[in-house]
Design a protein around this motif. Structure first.
Motif, PDB file in Angstrom:
ATOM      1  N   ILE A  44      19.923  42.908 -30.489  1.00  0.00           N
ATOM      2  CA  ILE A  44      20.609  41.877 -31.264  1.00  0.00           C
ATOM      3  C   ILE A  44      22.679  42.251 -30.258  1.00  0.00           C
ATOM      4  O   ILE A  44      23.658  41.360 -30.624  1.00  0.00           O
ATOM      5  N   LEU A  45      22.339  43.237 -30.100  1.00  0.00           N
ATOM      6  CA  LEU A  45      23.606  43.521 -29.025  1.00  0.00           C
ATOM      7  C   LEU A  45      24.249  43.061 -28.243  1.00  0.00           C
ATOM      8  O   LEU A  45      25.449  42.301 -28.035  1.00  0.00           O
ATOM      9  N   GLN A  46      23.060  41.930 -27.041  1.00  0.00           N
ATOM     10  CA  GLN A  46      23.641  42.147 -25.958  1.00  0.00           C
ATOM     11  C   GLN A  46      23.362  40.070 -26.422  1.00  0.00           C
ATOM     12  O   GLN A  46      24.759  40.522 -25.742  1.00  0.00           O
ATOM     13  N   THR A  47      22.829  40.093 -27.471  1.00  0.00           N
ATOM     14  CA  THR A  47      22.703  38.507 -27.569  1.00  0.00           C
ATOM     15  C   THR A  47      24.178  37.585 -28.439  1.00  0.00           C
ATOM     16  O   THR A  47      24.566  37.368 -28.582  1.00  0.00           O
ATOM     17  N   ASN A  48      24.724  38.982 -29.235  1.00  0.00           N
ATOM     18  CA  ASN A  48      25.481  38.590 -30.758  1.00  0.00           C
ATOM     19  C   ASN A  48      26.565  38.072 -29.668  1.00  0.00           C
ATOM     20  O   ASN A  48      27.099  37.074 -31.153  1.00  0.00           O
ATOM     21  N   PRO A  49      27.018  38.389 -29.127  1.00  0.00           N
ATOM     22  CA  PRO A  49      28.487  37.548 -28.491  1.00  0.00           C
ATOM     23  C   PRO A  49      27.799  35.917 -28.781  1.00  0.00           C
ATOM     24  O   PRO A  49      28.258  35.412 -29.714  1.00  0.00           O
ATOM     25  N   GLY A  50      26.624  35.870 -27.344  1.00  0.00           N
ATOM     26  CA  GLY A  50      26.391  34.423 -27.671  1.00  0.00           C
ATOM     27  C   GLY A  50      26.039  33.796 -28.350  1.00  0.00           C
ATOM     28  O   GLY A  50      26.380  32.670 -28.591  1.00  0.00           O
ATOM     29  N   ILE A  51      25.377  34.192 -29.544  1.00  0.00           N
ATOM     30  CA  ILE A  51      24.717  33.597 -31.015  1.00  0.00           C
ATOM     31  C   ILE A  51      26.438  33.347 -31.609  1.00  0.00           C
ATOM     32  O   ILE A  51      25.949  32.076 -31.640  1.00  0.00           O
ATOM     33  N   HIS A  86      19.298  28.112 -24.908  1.00  0.00           N
ATOM     34  CA  HIS A  86      17.051  28.644 -24.402  1.00  0.00           C
ATOM     35  C   HIS A  86      17.391  28.955 -22.581  1.00  0.00           C
ATOM     36  O   HIS A  86      18.332  29.054 -22.270  1.00  0.00           O
ATOM     37  N   SER A  87      16.468  29.427 -23.312  1.00  0.00           N
ATOM     38  CA  SER A  87      16.461  30.946 -21.851  1.00  0.00           C
ATOM     39  C   SER A  87      15.306  29.975 -20.787  1.00  0.00           C
ATOM     40  O   SER A  87      14.700  28.986 -21.192  1.00  0.00           O
ATOM     41  N   PHE A  88      15.570  29.700 -19.322  1.00  0.00           N
ATOM     42  CA  PHE A  88      14.995  28.798 -18.388  1.00  0.00           C
ATOM     43  C   PHE A  88      15.022  29.966 -16.295  1.00  0.00           C
ATOM     44  O   PHE A  88      15.731  31.173 -17.154  1.00  0.00           O
ATOM     45  N   CYS A  89      13.798  30.222 -16.287  1.00  0.00           N
ATOM     46  CA  CYS A  89      14.567  30.949 -14.272  1.00  0.00           C
ATOM     47  C   CYS A  89      15.472  30.529 -13.981  1.00  0.00           C
ATOM     48  O   CYS A  89      16.183  29.001 -14.535  1.00  0.00           O
ATOM     49  N   LEU A  90      16.126  31.667 -13.579  1.00  0.00           N
ATOM     50  CA  LEU A  90      17.037  31.248 -12.466  1.00  0.00           C
ATOM     51  C   LEU A  90      17.481  30.558 -11.527  1.00  0.00           C
ATOM     52  O   LEU A  90      17.999  29.064 -11.066  1.00  0.00           O
ATOM     53  N   GLU A  91      16.113  29.944 -10.752  1.00  0.00           N
ATOM     54  CA  GLU A  91      15.640  29.117  -9.485  1.00  0.00           C
ATOM     55  C   GLU A  91      15.628  27.868 -10.033  1.00  0.00           C
ATOM     56  O   GLU A  91      15.772  26.742  -9.350  1.00  0.00           O
ATOM     57  N   CYS A  92      14.915  27.202 -11.392  1.00  0.00           N
ATOM     58  CA  CYS A  92      14.266  25.834 -12.617  1.00  0.00           C
ATOM     59  C   CYS A  92      16.097  25.837 -12.518  1.00  0.00           C
ATOM     60  O   CYS A  92      16.610  24.856 -12.324  1.00  0.00           O
ATOM     61  N   LEU A  93      17.090  26.428 -12.954  1.00  0.00           N
ATOM     62  CA  LEU A  93      18.376  26.007 -13.376  1.00  0.00           C
ATOM     63  C   LEU A  93      18.752  25.773 -12.134  1.00  0.00           C
ATOM     64  O   LEU A  93      19.245  24.669 -12.460  1.00  0.00           O
ATOM     65  N   ASP A  94      18.529  25.981 -11.237  1.00  0.00           N
ATOM     66  CA  ASP A  94      20.035  26.515  -9.679  1.00  0.00           C
ATOM     67  C   ASP A  94      19.215  24.699  -9.931  1.00  0.00           C
ATOM     68  O   ASP A  94      20.011  24.109  -8.726  1.00  0.00           O
ATOM     69  N   LYS A 133      17.787  33.656 -17.669  1.00  0.00           N
ATOM     70  CA  LYS A 133      19.046  33.607 -17.650  1.00  0.00           C
ATOM     71  C   LYS A 133      19.518  32.179 -18.955  1.00  0.00           C
ATOM     72  O   LYS A 133      18.336  31.024 -18.527  1.00  0.00           O
ATOM     73  N   THR A 134      20.119  32.522 -19.879  1.00  0.00           N
ATOM     74  CA  THR A 134      20.561  31.477 -21.067  1.00  0.00           C
ATOM     75  C   THR A 134      21.801  31.468 -20.791  1.00  0.00           C
ATOM     76  O   THR A 134      22.626  31.275 -20.567  1.00  0.00           O
ATOM     77  N   LEU A 135      21.291  29.812 -21.495  1.00  0.00           N
ATOM     78  CA  LEU A 135      22.139  29.173 -21.457  1.00  0.00           C
ATOM     79  C   LEU A 135      23.207  29.606 -22.525  1.00  0.00           C
ATOM     80  O   LEU A 135      23.101  29.867 -23.717  1.00  0.00           O
ATOM     81  N   PRO A 136      24.116  28.549 -22.547  1.00  0.00           N
ATOM     82  CA  PRO A 136      24.746  28.840 -23.820  1.00  0.00           C
ATOM     83  C   PRO A 136      24.745  28.223 -25.277  1.00  0.00           C
ATOM     84  O   PRO A 136      24.898  28.698 -25.965  1.00  0.00           O
ATOM     85  N   CYS A 137      23.807  27.514 -25.247  1.00  0.00           N
ATOM     86  CA  CYS A 137      23.148  26.900 -26.192  1.00  0.00           C
ATOM     87  C   CYS A 137      21.821  27.893 -26.477  1.00  0.00           C
ATOM     88  O   CYS A 137      20.996  26.981 -27.766  1.00  0.00           O
ATOM     89  N   PRO A 188      24.237  35.264 -18.789  1.00  0.00           N
ATOM     90  CA  PRO A 188      23.274  37.011 -19.328  1.00  0.00           C
ATOM     91  C   PRO A 188      21.632  36.540 -18.946  1.00  0.00           C
ATOM     92  O   PRO A 188      20.974  35.282 -19.269  1.00  0.00           O
ATOM     93  N   THR A 189      21.156  37.272 -19.207  1.00  0.00           N
ATOM     94  CA  THR A 189      19.580  38.106 -19.054  1.00  0.00           C
ATOM     95  C   THR A 189      19.653  37.820 -20.387  1.00  0.00           C
ATOM     96  O   THR A 189      20.180  38.724 -21.189  1.00  0.00           O
ATOM     97  N   SER A 190      18.340  37.604 -20.181  1.00  0.00           N
ATOM     98  CA  SER A 190      17.041  37.293 -21.607  1.00  0.00           C
ATOM     99  C   SER A 190      16.923  38.364 -21.698  1.00  0.00           C
ATOM    100  O   SER A 190      15.664  38.619 -21.312  1.00  0.00           O
ATOM    101  N   TYR A 191      16.886  39.441 -22.778  1.00  0.00           N
ATOM    102  CA  TYR A 191      16.680  40.909 -23.228  1.00  0.00           C
ATOM    103  C   TYR A 191      14.944  40.502 -23.161  1.00  0.00           C
ATOM    104  O   TYR A 191      13.950  41.405 -22.298  1.00  0.00           O
TER     105      TYR A 191
END
Length: 697
Positions: free
Chosen positions: A314-321, A33-41, A27-31, A76-79
């Motif tokens: 690109i299409l998936q991450t553009n709004p977040g970027i 950076h991506s982490f395991c969902l379980e690690c974030l929780d 899962k990708t934070l708004p900043c 959002p999930t990191s493609y």
């Protein structure tokens, strides 16, 4: 690259920064950076137990609100990471291994067909090979994967996740729903919606992403300058404190023994002031570094997506970027901490009436009624005329014009008292180029050279072109030495230049000792070639400010001037009594300057091509040459000559007077052949013996 090394690189890239294992359900934070969902929780649960409602990103320290339910499953999930995990599963096997997509047996996949875009188990693969329609497809056995196979698997088409559409690639982009879709989706659930090709839509959003990243890059430069300014202020502050301490120490040492205790007390106070200001300085540097980390991290993540150039990603991450870029650009900016200024004031020498003065303005700028007096003396003792301007913000600007080089004495008084540190001594020197860095080495790989000759700069695109003579190519670089691309030739390029429109002109030696001038677009596309009618053997080429093409003809040793399109001859002239061909020619202030390496001089001609005079002679002294070749004129109207066998650059006024030289260890064992200056003041020098480019600023 070895396939095992590539697997290790991919595994490192797919590593969760929290658990250091291959990311699971990333899962990708708004900043970004991506982490395991379980690690974030788990991280959120720990923070909740500390009675906090926000978490900070472990990488860039950006704060985020913990979502309701203490789970980040809606992020959002990191493609890209999911694709890496899929590929890594081919190496690890086990429960996470890829399953056959051709049958319903749920068998572990043993191969992949790039035509069918499907994983196959062993029975399906055998059947696949038996069928006449599919036996010629490109297949790869998972156990025998090569590095290129892995790269192709990572970039394989993305399939639709909708039920019954699993074998359909995402070829379209729904402009209304803002999602990539397959052909079946366009008919079933997006009927009458506006559709765009996935690659075309991604290209548009890629440009938006690049624009946003460029703004963040610019902000990064601002903060790097603030860090530099902060450090400079503290360095100056430290010098102030040390100067005051020395002044106090010199006074105390003139006093009797019982004043030593007083010295100790005062030093302690200075140390306390310095320590307190250092703490503020350190805190503010941490704030700047934090912002810089977030800015650079955003750029790094975004540029990696742009570089991979995968449309769906690109299409998936553009709004977040873009959202992240806007957040960073709108965030509150920390200000530079300006340390209080310190002075040591002696009220009376006999009695201990001294004190430390700490102020937030410079000592000479404190009150409007202060009387400021500045004396600047030349090395001969002559007083220069000065202009003092009160900027009404606690600062004064002193302007003076030195009439000669050498050490000048600067005395400043405030209300009749010398300013702390006065007098100062300023060394006035001519403008000099400083060595910045070099790039390149010998070889055939990208970014390496085999005897670089000509060099040229396109200021509009900040592109540097280098004629890689023995490698038969032109290599393109950014001003920082980063490789951008290359143009392969069927001959050896000797000289090149950019036109006003950004096209590239190249003089190249063909296989049968014949020369041609080639014209390429800025992007490296061949347009035309000319030469032969007016110039039999074009040996050098440059372009004047009005677009005329200047070249030297190896066939008849003449300097020739052509129309901007190269079709008509405007001028043709040569040095009287000279049977040597000119090497390099530059045009400035209605004069031609041409280097003659065998004659060891630079000859000057007027606008009509009439010989005027020589600059330099044979030798190794100041103003003398051994094989002068490349020429360039800088913005200070100084002629810079590549004095190749003397391994240096020499600078002259345009009337031929020697000024100074650029020499050093960077030219040892080298052969500086050609030079070019950018509008931003960078001096680029090609070195054909050391196979590199030297950069000066």
């Amino acid at each position: 690259m070895d396939v095992q090394q590539l697997f290790r690189n991919l595994q490192k890239e797919a590593e969760c920064p929290l658990c250091l294992e291959t990311v699971n359900n990333p899962k990708t934070l708004p900043c970004l950076h991506s982490f395991c969902l379980e690690c974030l929780d788990k991280h959120a649960g720990f923070v909740r137990r500390q009675l906090q409602t926000t978490i900070t990103c472990p990488v860039c320290q950006t704060s985020f609100q913990i979502p309701e339910g203490d789970s980040f499953k809606n992020l959002p999930t990191s493609y890209h990471l999911n694709r890496l995990v899929d590929v890594l599963a081919l190496k690890d096997g086990g429960a996470q291994a890829q399953k056959c997509g051709s049958c319903d047996e749920n068998n572990t996949a043993s191969s992949y067909c790039f035509v069918c875009q499907n994983f196959l188990c062993t029975p399906c693969f055998e059947a696949h090979q038996r069928l006449k329609a599919t036996r010629g497809h490109r297949n790869v056995v998972i156990e025998k994967l090569q590095a290129q196979d892995l790269e192709d698997l990572i970039h394989r088409p993305v399939m639709c996740s909708q039920q019954y559409h699993e074998n359909q690639p995402l070829e379209f982009y729904c402009e209304e729903c803002k999602v990539p879709i397959c052909h079946k989706c366009s008919v079933v659930s997006h009927n009458r919606h506006t559709m765009t090709d996935t690659q075309k839509a991604a290209q548009v959003q890629k440009m938006q992403m690049k624009d946003a990243l460029e703004k963040v890059k610019a902000e990064t430069v601002v903060y790097e300058k603030k860090v530099q300014k902060q450090t400079e202020l503290m360095d100056r502050n430290k010098k102030e404190i040390m100067s005051c301490e020395k002044k106090m120490t010199d006074l105390v040492e003139d006093l009797i023994r019982d004043l030593r205790e007083h010295e100790r007390v005062m030093k302690t106070k200075f140390a306390e002031i310095y320590e307190a200001q250092q703490k503020h300085h350190a805190t503010q540097l941490e704030n700047f570094e934090l912002v810089l980390t977030q800015l650079k991290s955003c750029v790094e993540r975004g540029e990696s997506i742009v570089q991979r150039n995968i449309s769906v990603e690109i299409l998936q991450t553009n709004p977040g970027i873009i959202k992240r870029c806007e957040e960073l650009l709108k965030a509150r900016k920390p200000d530079i901490y300006k340390p209080s200024h310190v002075n040591y004031v002696v009220e009376q020498k006999v009695k201990i009436l001294d004190r430390i003065v700490v102020s937030d303005t410079y000592p000479s700028l404190s009150l409007a009624e202060d009387v400021i007096k500045v004396n600047i003396l030349s090395p001969a003792g002559d007083q220069l005329e000065t202009e003092i301007k009160d900027t009404k913000d606690g600062k004064y600007t002193v302007t003076y014009i030195p009439q000669c080089v050498g050490q000048h004495r600067v005395e400043i008084q405030v209300n009749g008292q010398p300013l702390t540190g006065s007098p100062w001594f300023v060394q006035v020197i001519p403008h000099q180029y400083q060595f910045a860095f070099q790039f390149g080495s010998k070889g055939r790989e990208q970014g390496r050279f085999n005897s670089p000759w000509g060099i040229a700069v396109n200021d509009k695109s900040r592109t540097l072109a280098v004629a890689d003579f023995n490698n038969k190519r032109i290599q393109m670089f950014g001003f920082e030495g980063n490789f951008l691309g290359q143009i392969a030739l069927n001959g050896k390029p000797r000289s090149l230049t950019f036109t006003e429109s950004g096209d590239l002109l190249v003089c190249a030696l063909l296989e049968v000792w014949s020369w041609r001038i080639f014209l390429f677009t800025e992007n490296g596309r061949f347009m035309s070639n000319f030469g032969g009618e007016h110039v039999k053997a074009p040996y050098y080429i440059s372009v004047s400010s009005d677009g005329r093409i200047i070249t030297s003809d190896f066939n008849d040793n003449r300097i020739k001037v052509l129309t901007p399109d190269g079709k008509n001859l405007l001028q043709s002239f040569k040095a009287p009594g000279c049977h040597e061909d000119p090497d390099f020619i530059v045009y400035n202030q209605e004069k031609f300057f041409a280097s003659f390496s065998l004659a060891c001089c630079v000859m000057v001609f007027n606008n009509a091509g009439e010989y005027l005079h020589d600059i330099g002679s044979k030798g190794s002294g100041d103003g003398q040459f051994l094989k002068p070749i490349g020429l360039v004129i800088d913005k200070f109207d100084r002629l810079i000559v590549c004095d190749a066998e003397n391994k240096r650059l020499q600078l002259f006024s345009l009337d031929g007077k020697y000024i100074t030289q650029i020499a050093g260890s960077f030219f040892e064992g080298g052969f500086p052949r050609d030079a070019f200056i950018s509008n931003t003041g960078y001096l680029f020098v090609s070195d054909s013996d050391r196979n590199c480019v030297h950069v000066f600023h």
